[in-house]
Design a protein around this motif. Structure first.
Motif, mmCIF file in Angstrom:
data_model
loop_
_atom_site.group_PDB
_atom_site.id
_atom_site.type_symbol
_atom_site.label_atom_id
_atom_site.label_comp_id
_atom_site.label_asym_id
_atom_site.label_seq_id
_atom_site.Cartn_x
_atom_site.Cartn_y
_atom_site.Cartn_z
ATOM 1 N N ARG A 2 36.237 44.994 57.038
ATOM 2 C CA ARG A 2 34.831 45.975 56.674
ATOM 3 C C ARG A 2 35.222 46.415 55.484
ATOM 4 O O ARG A 2 35.993 47.220 54.873
ATOM 5 N N SER A 3 34.044 46.423 54.464
ATOM 6 C CA SER A 3 34.212 46.576 53.141
ATOM 7 C C SER A 3 32.735 46.657 52.585
ATOM 8 O O SER A 3 32.068 46.100 52.967
ATOM 9 N N VAL A 4 32.618 47.460 51.542
ATOM 10 C CA VAL A 4 31.428 47.738 50.959
ATOM 11 C C VAL A 4 31.421 47.183 49.635
ATOM 12 O O VAL A 4 30.328 47.206 48.810
ATOM 13 N N ASP A 5 32.546 46.554 49.013
ATOM 14 C CA ASP A 5 32.726 46.003 47.691
ATOM 15 C C ASP A 5 32.372 44.607 47.950
ATOM 16 O O ASP A 5 32.848 43.740 48.655
ATOM 17 N N PRO A 6 31.328 44.273 47.094
ATOM 18 C CA PRO A 6 30.513 42.891 47.377
ATOM 19 C C PRO A 6 31.598 41.855 46.809
ATOM 20 O O PRO A 6 31.740 40.912 47.402
ATOM 21 N N ILE A 7 32.451 42.100 45.666
ATOM 22 C CA ILE A 7 33.245 41.405 45.071
ATOM 23 C C ILE A 7 34.479 40.908 46.187
ATOM 24 O O ILE A 7 34.917 39.996 46.322
ATOM 25 N N GLU A 8 34.918 42.031 46.641
ATOM 26 C CA GLU A 8 36.115 41.837 47.690
ATOM 27 C C GLU A 8 35.575 40.889 48.702
ATOM 28 O O GLU A 8 36.490 40.178 49.172
ATOM 29 N N LEU A 9 34.375 41.259 49.095
ATOM 30 C CA LEU A 9 33.760 40.347 50.519
ATOM 31 C C LEU A 9 33.828 39.027 50.083
ATOM 32 O O LEU A 9 34.097 38.096 50.871
ATOM 33 N N VAL A 10 33.268 38.705 48.918
ATOM 34 C CA VAL A 10 32.946 37.122 48.554
ATOM 35 C C VAL A 10 34.519 36.732 48.408
ATOM 36 O O VAL A 10 34.549 35.469 48.729
ATOM 37 N N VAL A 11 35.368 37.136 47.583
ATOM 38 C CA VAL A 11 36.673 36.550 47.645
ATOM 39 C C VAL A 11 37.311 36.284 48.869
ATOM 40 O O VAL A 11 37.784 35.177 49.101
ATOM 41 N N ALA A 12 37.211 37.182 49.728
ATOM 42 C CA ALA A 12 37.913 37.250 51.228
ATOM 43 C C ALA A 12 36.945 35.849 51.733
ATOM 44 O O ALA A 12 37.723 35.011 52.496
#
Length: 377
Positions: A2-12
């Motif tokens: 669960r994250s609100v950081d879009p870059i972090e989500l895309v990388v994951a």
């Protein structure tokens, strides 16, 4: 995760894909109960062979469904789309739609394949600073309108192209963008079908490269290598595929002899009123042309004698001076049939949208019927 950081989500998500898994990005705004239900269905599901990506339906008529597709169903369309956008490694593509949207996940995969740069805004609204480096936009009409507002307010931009899907693109918005030096390409597609038809210059939708179209009994069917594998096992929805590879999500349409596709909305969204069938999108298209109306949603309210009453929720151009219901009715008389003219009118300063930028029809209708919106006399 669960994250609100879009870059972090895309990388994951890309890391999951690299490991051979099937990434899917949800919406942080979903309730805990929905997240738990979704996690159970995903964890218990047996994925079809070849599954590579999972996205969600927009949820405009209910809870989002998980849509599963193989890698080729997206990658096969990349070369045609790269040519259409004239995309090069020097481009910076702005993707303002939430990552839960299949539009965004497709775009990320496509832009990276083209060697260009993905730009994800920090918040839901694109800032003036984020407008400047972008050379291309892939988003909804609402996103384009917001960026044009920024430009009108003095924001600088290198934007040369706007690829617009997800909802109806008004001719006025296209013209406004073109006057700002932005080429606009609009398209029709669905999370289950990917690209279906494209309008390169405002002259009408035609089949996207590699897509065959036909209309059977008023229902649009397409055949292409871009269709998804289907929903998760146990889930049902509007997506159907026949034995010959033709697919449909239940849209009504007409197809002219010279290949122009005209959409008329989902067949199951039609309103039956006093033995007449009213297509909401037909009425909405007229309402958007009326003075003082920015956007609208039309729906049916249950009626004991007529079956349904045609109702309209209006988003005004200026919330401080909205049009009256009398003025709206008068303006409709020469443009709509008697059965099509809304009997009830509601006012929403801003229409609620789904995560993919479409009007949240179910929410809008529910709130109007519950009198949580101002009803115009």
């Amino acid at each position: 995760m669960r994250s609100v950081d879009p870059i972090e989500l895309v990388v994951a998500a890309l890391a999951v894909r690299e490991r051979g898994g099937v990434p899917a990005i949800g919406d942080i705004r979903w309730s805990e109960g929905h997240w738990a239900e979704l996690a159970r269905s995903v964890n218990d599901a047996e994925l079809p062979p070849g599954a590579a990506w999972a996205t969600f339906s927009s949820g405009s008529t209910g809870s989002p469904r998980v849509i599963v597709r193989d890698a080729r169903s997206w990658s096969t369309s990349f070369p045609a789309l790269t040519r259409l956008m004239a995309l090069t490694p020097n481009d910076v593509v702005l993707l303002p739609s939430p990552l839960v949207s299949s539009l965004s996940m497709f775009s990320i995969a496509h832009v990276l394949d083209a060697g260009a740069t993905v730009m994800l805004p920090a918040n839901s609204a694109v800032s003036a600073a984020e407008c400047e480096p972008a050379t291309a936009l892939h988003g909804t009409p609402g996103a384009l309108g917001s960026i044009l507002d920024r430009i009108d307010a003095g924001a600088r931009t290198h934007l040369r192209l706007a690829l617009i899907g997800g909802a109806h693109l008004d001719a006025t918005l296209r013209s406004r963008a073109e006057k700002a030096g932005i080429r606009v390409v609009s398209y029709y597609g669905a999370a289950e079908l990917s690209f279906v038809a494209v309008d390169e210059a405002g002259h009408g939708l035609r089949a996207f490269d590699g897509v065959e179209l036909r209309v059977v009994d008023g229902e649009l069917w397409s055949r292409s290598p871009y269709a998804a594998l289907g929903y998760l096992p146990g889930e049902t929805g509007s997506f159907r595929t026949d034995a010959n590879g033709w697919s449909s999500v239940g849209d009504s349409a007409t197809l002219s002899v010279d290949g122009i596709l005209t959409l008329q909305g989902r067949r199951d969204g039609a309103i039956l009123t006093a033995a007449a069938t009213v297509v909401p999108e037909d009425v909405e298209a007229v309402l958007r042309t009326l003075d003082g109306v920015k956007n609208s949603v039309v729906f049916g309210a249950p009626h004991p004698r007529l079956g349904s009453l045609v109702c309209a929720v209006i988003e005004p151009e200026d919330a401080s001076t909205p049009p009256t219901s009398a003025a709206l009715r008068a303006a409709c008389r020469d443009r709509l049939g008697v059965a099509q003219i809304p009997r009830r009118w509601y006012l929403a300063p801003k229409l609620p949208l789904t995560s993919s930028g479409k009007p949240a029809r179910a929410v809008i209708a529910r709130d109007a019927l519950a009198e949580r919106m101002l009803r115009l006399a």
